[in-house]
Design an enzyme around this catalytic site. Sequence first.
Site, PDB file in Angstrom:
ATOM      1  N   ASP A  13       0.808  -1.231   0.000  1.00 35.65           N
ATOM      2  CA  ASP A  13       0.000   0.000   0.000  1.00 35.65           C
ATOM      3  C   ASP A  13       0.836   1.273   0.000  1.00 35.65           C
ATOM      4  OD1 ASP A  13      -2.265  -1.631   0.113  1.00 35.65           O
ATOM      5  OD2 ASP A  13      -2.161  -1.720   2.293  1.00 35.65           O
ATOM      6  N   LYS A  16       1.890   1.943  -5.171  1.00 40.34           N
ATOM      7  CA  LYS A  16       2.435   1.324  -6.396  1.00 40.34           C
ATOM      8  C   LYS A  16       1.525   1.556  -7.593  1.00 40.34           C
ATOM      9  CE  LYS A  16       2.416  -2.632  -4.261  1.00 40.34           C
ATOM     10  NZ  LYS A  16       2.093  -2.211  -2.882  1.00 40.34           N
ATOM     11  N   GLY A  40      -4.559  -4.389  -3.695  1.00 38.08           N
ATOM     12  CA  GLY A  40      -5.583  -3.363  -3.874  1.00 38.08           C
ATOM     13  C   GLY A  40      -4.868  -2.089  -4.247  1.00 38.08           C
ATOM     14  N   HIS A  41      -4.968  -1.693  -5.506  1.00 42.59           N
ATOM     15  CA  HIS A  41      -4.250  -0.516  -5.990  1.00 42.59           C
ATOM     16  C   HIS A  41      -5.265   0.540  -6.406  1.00 42.59           C
ATOM     17  CE1 HIS A  41      -0.754  -3.399  -7.264  1.00 42.59           C
ATOM     18  NE2 HIS A  41      -1.006  -3.426  -5.981  1.00 42.59           N
ATOM     19  N   GLN A 223       1.868  -6.220  -3.110  1.00 40.52           N
ATOM     20  CA  GLN A 223       2.354  -6.298  -1.723  1.00 40.52           C
ATOM     21  C   GLN A 223       3.671  -5.515  -1.538  1.00 40.52           C
ATOM     22  OE1 GLN A 223       1.297  -9.543  -3.357  1.00 40.52           O
ATOM     23  NE2 GLN A 223      -0.619  -8.633  -2.788  1.00 40.52           N
TER      24      GLN A 223
END
Length: 427
Positions: A13, A16, A40-41, A223
């Site tokens: 988080d 990225k 989750g981006h 990650q």
Amino acid sequence: MPALVLLGAQWGDEGKGKATDLLGGSVDYVVRYQGGNNAGHTVVVGDQKYALHLLPSGILSPGCTPVIGNGVVVDPSVLLSELSGLNERGVDTSKLLISGNAHIITPYNVTVDKVTERFLGKRKIGTTGRGIGPTYADKINRVGIRVQDLYDESILTQKVEAALDVKNQMLTKLYNRRAIAVDQVVEELLGYADKLAPYVADTVLVLNEALEQDKVVLFEGGQGTLLDIDHGTYPFVTSSNPTAGGACTGAGVGPTKISRVIGILKAYTTRVGAGPFPTELFDEDGEALRRIGGERGVTTGRDRRCGWFDAVIARYATRVNGLTDFFLTKLDVLTGWEQIPVCVAYEIDGKRVEELPYSQTDFHHAKPVYEMLPGWSEDISKAKTFSDLPKNAQAYVKALEEMSGAPISAIGVGPGRDETIEINSFL
Ligand code: GDP
Ligand code: IMO
Ligand code: MG
């Protein structure tokens, strides 16, 4: 050779998705090489906000070919719903390529993830519950299902049978759950075959040919370094290699092809799920970082644990990834603090330690040694160049760079694509 790896330097988080999207317009391919829809981006383009889980963030750049490499684990139902969600918003996803060697997250892998976490009770990892660990476990145990298996019904049936043989014993006898029927799983998986067929490709060949033709390839990690199965805070990690070496195995590209490794580094630290976190805050500063930084998980909606910047971790990330650059994100979130503590070393059992201890027992006992840096109060979200930043913000960045061991080549001052200060070009 223009092959770049972009990865998380902390516990995920770090931003990225935004960094990848920023480069997406100038690269030919963006490749996910590990992980799955545990990622989750969030990407903000103009007034549009996108949450991506499995697809590489390059999917939002029209000229770029997004690739899901062999090292990724793919939940077909999640993939198809992510694709249709983007299509409904006018994003063209037709260029996507998926490796036939990527492993499939089956419904029983998701079930096993959830029941094992429940079984662990207080000792749980705090996984995302998306079946990631059990799918990689099946891969290593050689009972995994790969994308290419969807195109051979007989092989698929045999493999699902083999995988469920032991799991059904475990589910019924140990976890008191109902057995999972082979036929049902096979039928569900076959239902995805035609829908995925247009995307399935020999991605190793495609990417190596692209590199031979001097195309620009960006490998996007999910990650982060400290969640790496080998180099992270084991067992509180994910089940893949987000570190730079993972790009080679997870995409089938040799290390000699990689020209640059960019670590995405948040100006403070966050972590989701269980595990040690030396600079974690339990006071109003932690609460303020969470609120101002919007630190809530994109995948699970869980509040992220927040703390001050940890230079020991940043140095470690530089080392294990061979970082050439950092992209420092969320500097704007620190606006308004009079003084900003930065962890420069740990105290472990009364001794000062400068580098990450290899022993997890020591890491669990690590207490941060802080240096106080002067803060700033000016709004920095409109800064376009380094010299636009207030003197103290410049000094904060320079201090982090000095401690972390690689140049900071870009700085994020807001979530939008254009809210970035570029110092050295990545391409
Ligand atoms: P990822 O998993 O590494 O892609 O990061 P996430 O998307 O889960 O979390 C990063 C969050 O920070 C997202 O909501 C981004 O929109 C946001 N973000 C990224 N860079 C910046 C920045 O420089 N400033 C601010 N304020 N937000 C940012
Ligand atoms: P992005 O790509 C932050 C964490 C989970 C848990 C551990 C194992 O958005 O940075 P898993 O479901 O992978 O077996 O869970 O890893 N985790 C993440 N934390 N960002 C992520 O991805 C994460 N993906 C997994 O919270 O602690
Ligand atoms: Mg994320």
